[in-house]
Design an enzyme around this catalytic site. Structure first.
Site: not given
Ligand code: NAD
Ligand code: DAU
Length: 337
Positions: A126-128, A151, A155
């Site tokens: 994810t870009d997060e 979260y 990741k």
């Protein structure tokens, strides 16, 4: 012929990926390993569950014996890891399961990849993991990892474990880092389906803080085609950002939903902000576009209309999903917010 272990294929993106592959790549064979958590739903696979090139196995990616047996039984050569705990708000109220599934689960799959000589491991990230942006700038693949929520920290840890297995044991991997997805079969805890469901039922729309947080929205089908291009064309060890060049403030998205459904703006209710809320995400997807020839095919206006229509036309699916535990979740997350 690719013989692929898809994990988390009963969730939102995974089920869209399974459907896309079965309809567009008839030589692919998929085993779909999913624990069926609150977010996993066999109804997401309606119409493809019994397809000749698809087998569903209920199980946990943390169960190494099951993972290895599944690889052996079906002679699989590829793993695409979608399985995850995926909702930021849930990671704030309880982080442990995020470490178990997102970190230990990924580690378990990597051990099987190494020991069973799997040809390619794709980690759906994810870009997060890059953290938050100010008003300017975009994430590129070299942006340092700086995750802010439990979260995104889980990741990022998984991404680093994937790279460690590549470096230490020569595991052939790719990592994809996509921006926010929307489309059919998304669980109504995420912004777009939650707002559609509430607006359809004339319920308040809970906007966190000032509602001027920015996300870069991509229609889920386009995320799926990007992952397929990575599988077919990417060199091992490459990381690809995926995004739609489609930044929108949350209020803009919510107003579009209200106007499409013919509902009043008085439903909007600003509520207490998410702790540690990332202000803005924006993706530079230039690398996957120039190296692999991928580009998004669905414009936001078209995608949001198709998504709203899908939720209107799939009232049974929505009714099942929001019954039972969802009501408890909604009350605990929004009851006194
Ligand atoms: P989702 O929550 O809709 O689905 C997750 C699926 O994984 C469910 O079917 C669930 O049952 C399954 N699962 C959970 N724990 C498991 C376990 N231990 N073993 C086996 N299966 C398990 O998630 P999603 O939105 O479809 O996201 C899929 C992947 O894409 C995730 O890895 C997520 O981090 C990533 N991602 C999501 C977005 C987005 O906008 N939704 C954007 C970028 C990346
Ligand atoms: O960027 C990719 C990520 O996008 C994925 O990795 C995650 O799995 C996915 O959940 C998503 O994370 P976000 O936190 O950006 O998505 P969410 O839909 O939860 O929130 C989008 C924005 O809307 C965010 O600014 C918070 C806001 N929001 C969300 C909800 C659920 C609200 O204002 N009200 C809400 O009720």
């Amino acid at each position: 012929m690719s013989r692929i272990l898809v994990t988390g294929g009963a969730g939102f993106i995974g089920s869209n990926f399974v459907r896309m592959v079965l309809s567009e790549h008839p030589k692919a064979f998929i085993v779909n390993l999913d624990k069926l958590t609150y977010a996993g739903n066999l109804e997401n696979l309606a119409g493809v569950l019994d397809h000749d090139n698809h087998k569903f196995v209920r199980g946990d990616i943390c169960d190494g014996e099951l993972v290895e047996k599944t690889i052996d039984d079906y002679e699989l050569d590829t793993i695409i890891n979608f399985a995850a705990e995926s909702h930021v708000d849930r990671s704030i109220t309880g982080a442990k399961i995020f470490i178990e599934t997102n970190v230990t689960g990924t580690l378990t799959l990597l051990e099987a990849t190494r020991d069973k000589n799997i040809e390619r491991f794709i980690q759906v990230s994810t870009d997060e993991v890059y953290g938050s942006l100010g008003p300017e700038g975009v994430f590129i693949e070299e942006t340092p990892l700086s995750p802010n929520s439990p979260y995104s920290a889980s990741k990022a840890a998984a991404d680093m474990m994937v790279q460690a297995f590549g470096h230490t044991w020569g595991v052939k991997y790719n990592i994809t880092r996509c921006s926010n997805n929307y489309g059919p079969y998304q669980f109504p805890e995420k912004l777009i389906p939650l707002m559609i469901n509430n607006a359809m039922n004339d319920k308040d729309l809970p906007v966190y803080g000032d509602g001027l947080y920015v996300r870069d929205w991509l229609y889920v089908y386009d995320h799926c085609t990007a992952i397929w291009q990575v599988l077919e064309k990417a060199k091992p060890g490459e990381i690809y950002n995926i995004g739609g060049c489609n930044e929108k403030a949350n209020m803009k998205v919510i107003n579009l939903i209200l106007s499409r459904l013919g509902k009043p703006e008085t439903l909007i209710k600003h509520v207490k902000d998410r702790p540690g809320h990332d202000r803005r995400y924006a993706i530079d997807a230039g690398k996957i576009m120039s190296e692999l020839g991928w580009k998004p095919s669905v414009a936001f206006e078209e995608g949001i209309n198709a998504t709203i229509d899908w939720y209107l036309e799939n009232a049974d699916w929505l009714g099942h999903v929001v019954s039972g535990d969802y009501q408890n979740y909604y009350e605990s997350m929004y009851g006194d917010r």
